[in-house]
Design an enzyme around this catalytic site. Sequence first.
Site, PDB file in Angstrom:
ATOM      1  N   HIS A 210       0.751  -1.282  -0.006  1.00  0.00           N
ATOM      2  CA  HIS A 210       0.073  -0.086  -0.023  1.00  0.00           C
ATOM      3  C   HIS A 210       0.913   1.410   0.022  1.00  0.00           C
ATOM      4  O   HIS A 210       2.050   1.161   0.390  1.00  0.00           O
ATOM      5  CB  HIS A 210      -0.853   0.149   1.284  1.00  0.00           C
ATOM      6  CG  HIS A 210      -1.833  -1.045   1.448  1.00  0.00           C
ATOM      7  ND1 HIS A 210      -2.006  -1.784   2.515  1.00  0.00           N
ATOM      8  CD2 HIS A 210      -2.669  -1.487   0.468  1.00  0.00           C
ATOM      9  CE1 HIS A 210      -3.184  -2.666   2.262  1.00  0.00           C
ATOM     10  NE2 HIS A 210      -3.677  -2.339   1.115  1.00  0.00           N
ATOM     11  N   CYS A 307      -2.798  -0.175  10.327  1.00  0.00           N
ATOM     12  CA  CYS A 307      -3.622  -0.887   9.649  1.00  0.00           C
ATOM     13  C   CYS A 307      -4.711  -1.728  10.582  1.00  0.00           C
ATOM     14  O   CYS A 307      -5.699  -2.130  10.106  1.00  0.00           O
ATOM     15  CB  CYS A 307      -3.059  -2.534   9.207  1.00  0.00           C
ATOM     16  SG  CYS A 307      -2.391  -3.370  10.348  1.00  0.00           S
TER      17      CYS A 307
HETATM   18  C1  CIR Z   1      -3.208  -8.312   3.151  1.00  0.00           C
HETATM   19  O1  CIR Z   1      -2.335  -8.700   2.546  1.00  0.00           O
HETATM   20  O2  CIR Z   1      -4.213  -7.659   2.949  1.00  0.00           O
HETATM   21  C2  CIR Z   1      -3.187  -8.325   4.656  1.00  0.00           C
HETATM   22  N1  CIR Z   1      -2.244  -9.637   5.138  1.00  0.00           N
HETATM   23  C3  CIR Z   1      -2.328  -7.117   5.349  1.00  0.00           C
HETATM   24  C4  CIR Z   1      -3.053  -6.036   4.993  1.00  0.00           C
HETATM   25  C5  CIR Z   1      -2.269  -4.684   5.720  1.00  0.00           C
HETATM   26  N2  CIR Z   1      -3.375  -3.593   5.724  1.00  0.00           N
HETATM   27  C6  CIR Z   1      -2.912  -2.149   5.891  1.00  0.00           C
HETATM   28  O3  CIR Z   1      -1.435  -2.024   6.270  1.00  0.00           O
HETATM   29  N3  CIR Z   1      -3.552  -1.218   5.936  1.00  0.00           N
END
Ligand code: CIR
Length: 320
Positions: A210, A307
């Site tokens: 991201h 996150c």
């Molecule tokens: C993913 O790949 O979607 C999750 N394992 C990690 C998401 C992390 N999201 C974030 O940092 N906003």
Amino acid sequence: MAATSLPVFLYSVRRKFTSLVTFVGKIFTPQQTATRYIYRHHNTMSFVYRNAVVSRIPDSFAKDALRSKSSKEEVSLEKARRQHEVYIHTLRRLGLDVIELPADEGLPDCVFVEDTAVIHNGVALITRPGHPSRRKEVESIRRVLQKEFKLELYEIADENAMIDGGDVLFTGKEFFVGLSNRTNQAGALAVANAYPDYRVSSINVTNALHLKSLVSVAWPDVLAVGASPAAKKALKEMELKGEYDYEIITLPDDEAASCLYLNGTLIHCSKEEYPESFKVFEERMPDERRIPLNFSEISKVDAGLTCGVLLIGKQRVHIQ
Ligand code: CIR
């Protein structure tokens, strides 16, 4: 002066002032100066929150959470949950009323609530997460935002749109939306439509999950940015497309650039995890209130400190 040119004139004065402050701030860094004090203590209201929504970690997290990192080091569920408890405790310490949603075993990534909504000024944009396995996560979030906070919901009609909240960076003055494997131009357009009063610039994201894996807000008008070529490229595009200037803190580790500023405090990486980046925070922000947190287990599945939480400024709706 013609009435129409007054806003333009005021805007150019403001921009020149911001540039001057940035320039002076750079000369005197890292010493604390009156200029830096002023610079870092205006524009704080956008980051004042009363409430937060988090989700507990399901058992399926350890084996089934999405991960792109080449290292497939095993995830300890117990350790991840312990770090998550500390994270939630820290949010409470900062004055937030935290709603904890139960873990959903069918949604191994449900702890990453940031990706499910973008919330600002009483409006919640419900996202369309870019990975199909994460689409259903928005359902419980939509319910809680509506029921507990009566937020105005903005739903995305375009079925081709994809957007993860991790790609949406709000600086307090404008939005940047990362175009990544999880977010496309139609997703960025949804942010522009949901928040028409703000400039929204789309930024190409390479070699990262991201945009906020590479850059995030460290303090009002201060951005923390990784040192990798991918992070530098994203920052350059932000500088070209953005409306405002920001003080930049460059961190040796991209992972450390995912930090969380709220209620006058910065939550950032721990010394054990990223000693070099920790040192940079200490040197560049000696007088600011900071809390280091260890997120090592959770970050094994590509996650950063931003996150795990949805932050809400609005008071919860209670009937006495
Ligand atoms: C993913 O790949 O979607 C999750 N394992 C990690 C998401 C992390 N999201 C974030 O940092 N906003």
